[in-house]
Design a protein around this motif. Structure first.
Motif, short mmCIF file in Angstrom:
data_model
loop_
_atom_site.label_atom_id
_atom_site.label_comp_id
_atom_site.label_asym_id
_atom_site.label_seq_id
_atom_site.Cartn_x
_atom_site.Cartn_y
_atom_site.Cartn_z
N VAL A 25 0.85 -1.18 0.00
CA VAL A 25 0.00 0.00 0.00
C VAL A 25 0.89 1.24 0.00
CG1 VAL A 25 -1.81 1.28 1.22
CG2 VAL A 25 -1.80 -1.23 1.27
N THR A 26 0.67 2.11 -1.00
CA THR A 26 1.40 3.37 -1.10
C THR A 26 0.41 4.49 -1.37
OG1 THR A 26 1.74 3.10 -3.48
CG2 THR A 26 3.46 2.22 -2.01
N ASN A 27 0.91 5.75 -1.32
CA ASN A 27 0.06 6.88 -1.70
C ASN A 27 0.48 7.40 -3.07
OD1 ASN A 27 2.41 8.32 -1.24
ND2 ASN A 27 1.73 9.17 0.72
N THR A 28 -0.14 8.48 -3.50
CA THR A 28 0.15 9.00 -4.85
C THR A 28 1.56 9.55 -4.96
OG1 THR A 28 -0.88 11.08 -4.16
CG2 THR A 28 -2.26 9.52 -5.37
N GLU A 29 2.22 9.83 -3.82
CA GLU A 29 3.63 10.28 -3.84
C GLU A 29 4.58 9.10 -3.75
OE1 GLU A 29 1.37 11.92 -1.72
OE2 GLU A 29 1.10 13.45 -3.27
N ASN A 30 4.05 7.88 -3.91
CA ASN A 30 4.83 6.63 -3.87
C ASN A 30 5.47 6.41 -2.50
OD1 ASN A 30 5.56 4.26 -5.16
ND2 ASN A 30 7.60 5.03 -5.73
N GLU A 31 4.84 6.96 -1.45
CA GLU A 31 5.31 6.72 -0.09
C GLU A 31 4.61 5.47 0.46
OE1 GLU A 31 5.95 11.40 1.26
OE2 GLU A 31 4.07 10.35 1.71
N LYS A 32 5.42 4.57 1.03
CA LYS A 32 4.86 3.35 1.60
C LYS A 32 4.14 3.68 2.91
CE LYS A 32 8.18 0.17 -0.49
NZ LYS A 32 8.73 1.15 -1.44
N LEU A 33 2.92 3.19 3.05
CA LEU A 33 2.07 3.54 4.19
C LEU A 33 2.02 2.38 5.18
CD1 LEU A 33 -0.92 5.25 2.33
CD2 LEU A 33 1.10 6.34 3.36
N SER A 34 2.45 2.64 6.40
CA SER A 34 2.41 1.62 7.45
C SER A 34 1.14 1.78 8.30
CB SER A 34 3.64 1.73 8.35
OG SER A 34 3.67 2.99 8.98
N LEU A 35 0.80 0.70 9.02
CA LEU A 35 -0.36 0.69 9.94
C LEU A 35 -1.67 1.00 9.24
CD1 LEU A 35 1.19 2.46 13.07
CD2 LEU A 35 0.91 0.01 12.66
N VAL A 36 -1.75 0.65 7.95
CA VAL A 36 -3.01 0.82 7.20
C VAL A 36 -3.85 -0.45 7.42
CG1 VAL A 36 -4.04 1.07 4.91
CG2 VAL A 36 -1.94 2.31 5.49
#
Length: 789
Positions: A25-36
């Motif tokens: 899971v990432t956001n539109t800035e290609n940052e990996k999102l933890s605790l989602v």
């Protein structure tokens, strides 16, 4: 043989094999999102798996037997992600979440909850995101629709038989102790106040109305805290300081707070008693000054998600006041019929008190399936109080030599309550069924030791001392059904309560035992038109059982010529409430009727033979009231708001006088609360509110209460990226909250003037630390998953 069996079972083994689903899971800035949060639902939309992404935004869901599933991914501040999957042919997923900042801003500015929301069985006053959230819970109640606080007494539409609950749990405190608890409850922790004039069958039948204070749940991941302090300047200074801490991680949520209050409390009063028999007038001036440097309020709450369907919570709250003390110097002048002072006496009252209250509750909530749930709630509370006073009276009566009298009293009271309750709920799109059972047990013990002076030696007086023990068992069964059909909402219920009580007085010995069943029906109907106009009707029957202290017949002496006394034979009050409501575009109108059978209240009477003024609790014959309540929120500009709350009521009390005759006390009573608020700077939440409260003359049994009013001003602002918050509160600016309470009928002619030191200046400071990243707008926004459930 084994090989044959293997080949025969091979197709079955293929069908039964477990699948594995993994992704990032990432956001539109290609940052990996933890605790989602990642959830998996089967074809029946039942949750079968859930977890959270790791520090690299990855997740793996294993052991999946189904083929057709739906994946749901959600995170605060991002749009909800949903996708149906076929696990027969599946590669690792790369899920991109989109931010919803514009949508959240819309929620804050245009789609926030209305300040007041009319539900079929209650009025909900939303505190969060309002200007008054910077105040404490006591001040918030003053601004709540249909609620009045006059002379520190809570009322709802003219009735003072109010049950106060926090998160639907009963508060055992009354009077000053309840006020102190609510003053130490921070407004930032309050989500809403529910005004329930006709409580549904789920609530215990005690009290003519229920005020339920709903506290916020911690929805912010990680650790955060609030450090706060408050300085209050009235006649003397007071202060409160404390710390609230919150922690949430995965399935665990913990909250703890501690607040300490200290200061000096002042109250002015003058008593006037006219005795027509002796043609004398007694005037006593009492300026009471009490010091309390150690008021402690503790709260602790832990919630844990045992699994996806089961939650458990443990809550503790405590209030400790180990020592309140003071010395009253009360001069009394006695005037003859020529208005000349002929006698006098002075009372010196040296006293101290202690109070401890502990409450513990444990709750388990279990979702049985998509439509039904079960709750089990256990609750225990204990209240222990001691009061001591040493009273010296210097007498200087005409025709008698001066002398000194001295008496000493010690009061001890212990109250313990335990209850356990099961609640079952089933609901679909149109129907909602609630049913449950509750058992509660109350045990109280009150002891009064009285000693007075004989030849310079204090002697214990058993005839003026007393021990009062009280036990009460209560068993309740209830069921209610709500039905939604198009524009109509209906709800009806029935509660049955069995009460078994026993009161024992030691001196003189008296036993009072009662056992009875009572039934309490409720009914609600609400119709909503195409343009969102709401018309409602409700009926409820209630019971107000006497407070335990009201049942104690021991005489608690204020001085030689005045005492307080309860009545062990007090009857429970039965109340019938009828309401017609109308709501549209934040207009809320309520037309109501209330009938009380044998209402119990404190009244006073004077005894000419002993020149005594006696305060006691008793039942009067009946009370009737009807009135109109109006509440409107005017949003003049995005930054300017006006609130108008009005209540006009005709009230009648019927009581028997000391002469045995039936008297009627009646009045038209008007209560007005008008306030206006301004957002001076949206970026720093710089807000200002000013308002005026007015109470026209009222009645209570034999009492007639004069008019009073109060003007206030509140200013609050946030600093340093909203980490710091400062508030200023000016209360009773023009010192107009003084009241005159009088009794005049037959040979009764007395009144007292009371001022509770309401004029004050308060400055509050708060510091928010830790993770404060989630805005309030996000915490109030319902997720799609909550909507499904």
């Amino acid at each position: 043989m084994y090989k044959i069996l293997f080949f025969l079972c091979f197709p079955i083994l293929l069908l039964a094999q477990k699948q594995k689903l993994e992704g990032t899971v990432t956001n539109t800035e290609n940052e990996k999102l933890s605790l989602v949060k990642v959830e998996l639902y089967n074809s029946q939309n039942t949750l079968i798996k859930e977890l959270k992404t790791d520090e690299n935004g990855k997740f793996i869901l294993e052991g999946i037997a189904e083929q057709d599933v739906k994946l749901v991914v959600k995170n605060e501040g991002y749009s909800l992600f949903e996708k149906k999957l076929d696990l027969k042919e599946l590669e690792p997923l790369n899920i991109i979440l989109k931010k919803e900042s514009q949508e959240i801003e819309g929620v804050v500015m245009t789609k926030r909850k209305p300040l007041v929301k009319r539900k079929v069985d209650r009025l909900e006053f939303n505190v969060e995101n309002s200007n008054i959230s910077s105040l404490n819970a006591w001040e918030i109640l003053k601004n709540t629709p249909s609620v009045t606080i006059n002379n520190d007494i809570l009322g709802v539409k003219g009735s003072t038989a109010i049950l106060v609950t926090i998160n639907d749990k009963k508060i055992m405190l009354t009077g000053d102790e309840l006020k102190n608890l609510l003053e130490n409850t921070q407004g930032d922790d309050v989500k809403s106040v529910e005004v329930i004039t006709n409580p549904p069958a789920k609530y215990e039948a005690s009290g003519s109305a229920v005020l339920n204070i709903v506290l916020k749940k911690n929805k912010i991941e990680g650790y955060r805290g609030i450090l706060s302090s408050k300085y209050v300047q009235t006649q003397y200074a007071k202060g409160v300081f404390g710390l609230s801490q919150y922690y949430k991680k995965d399935k665990l949520s913990v909250m703890g707070s501690y607040y300490r209050g200290l200061g000096t409390y002042y109250r002015e009063g003058t008593d006037y008693v006219n005795y027509p028999e002796s043609q004398t007038r007694w005037v006593s001036t009492m300026n009471r000054k009490d010091k309390n440097y150690n008021q402690n309020t503790l709260n602790f709450n832990v919630e844990y998600e045992l699994d996806s369907l089961t939650n458990a919570s443990l809550n503790y709250s405590g209030y400790f006041s180990p020592k309140s003390f003071g010395t009253y110097n009360v001069p009394t002048l006695i005037y003859n019929n020529q208005d000349v002072v002929e006698s006098n006496y002075t009372t010196i009252n040296d006293h101290r008190s202690r109070s401890i209250n502990n409450s513990v509750s444990f709750q388990i909530d279990r979702k049985l399936n998509k439509k039904s749930s079960l709750s089990w709630i256990n609750y225990f509370t204990g209240n222990n109080a001691d009061k001591y006073q040493n009273v010296i009276t210097n007498l200087n009566f005409a025709g008698q030599p001066p002398k000194e009298d001295n008496f000493l009293t010690k009061n001890k009271a212990d109250v313990q309550l335990y209850s356990t309750q099961f609640d079952y709920q089933w609901k679909n799109d149109k129907l909602e069924l609630e049913s449950g059972a509750k058992y509660s047990f109350v045990k109280t013990s009150s002891a009064l030791d009285f000693s007075d002076n004989e030849n310079g030696i204090l002697q214990y007086r058993p005839e003026k001392s007393s021990i009062f023990d009280y036990k009460e068992h209560n068993v309740a069964l209830y069921s209610s059904l709500a039905y939604n059909i198009g524009k109509w909402n209906f709800k009806g219920g029935l509660r049955a309560e069995m009460t078994d009580l026993e009161g024992v007085v030691s001196e003189p010995y008296e036993l009072n035992k009662t056992n009875y069943w009572k039934f309490f029906p409720t009914f609600y109907a609400q119709y909503t038109t195409e343009n969102k106009q709401e018309f409602g009707f409700s009926y409820g029957k209630r019971i107000s059982r006497p407070s335990y202290s009201w049942l104690n017949p021991a005489k608690s002496y204020y001085n030689l010529f005045s005492y307080y006394q309860g009545d062990p034979k007090l009857k429970a009050t039965i109340t019938h409430n009828l309401n017609l409501t109308y709501s549209w575009k934040e207009w809320n109108v309520d037309l109501y009727y209330r009938k009380e059978i044998y209402p119990s209240m404190e009244i006073s009477y004077q005894e000419p033979s002993t020149n005594s003024l006696i305060y006691y609790f008793t039942n009067i014959e009946k009370g009737e009231a009807f009135g109109l309540s109006l509440y409107k929120n005017f949003q003049v500009k995005p930054w300017w708001n006006i609130i108008m709350s009005e209540n006009l009521e005709h009230n009648e009390n019927y009581f028997k006088g000391t002469d045995g005759m039936l008297y009627k006390n009646k009045v038209w009573n008007w209560v007005s609360n008008i306030s206006t608020s301004f957002t001076l700077d949206k970026n720093t939440d710089w807000k200002m509110e000013m308002g005026h409260r007015y109470y026209s003359p009222g009645i209570q049994g034999t009492f007639r209460i004069s008019e009073s009013s109060s003007t206030y001003l509140v200013i609050n602002k946030k600093f340093f990226n909203k980490k710091w918050e400062a508030s200023l509160l000016f209360n009773d600016i023009f010192k107009t909250s003084q009241e005159k309470i009088s009794t005049k009928y037959a040979n009764q002619d007395n009144y007292f003037i009371d001022y509770r030191d309401a004029q004050s200046f308060t400055i509050s400071l708060k510091f928010n630390f830790g993770n404060q990243s989630v805005k309030n707008a996000k915490t109030i926004k319902k997720t799609a998953e909550q909507d499904r459930l």
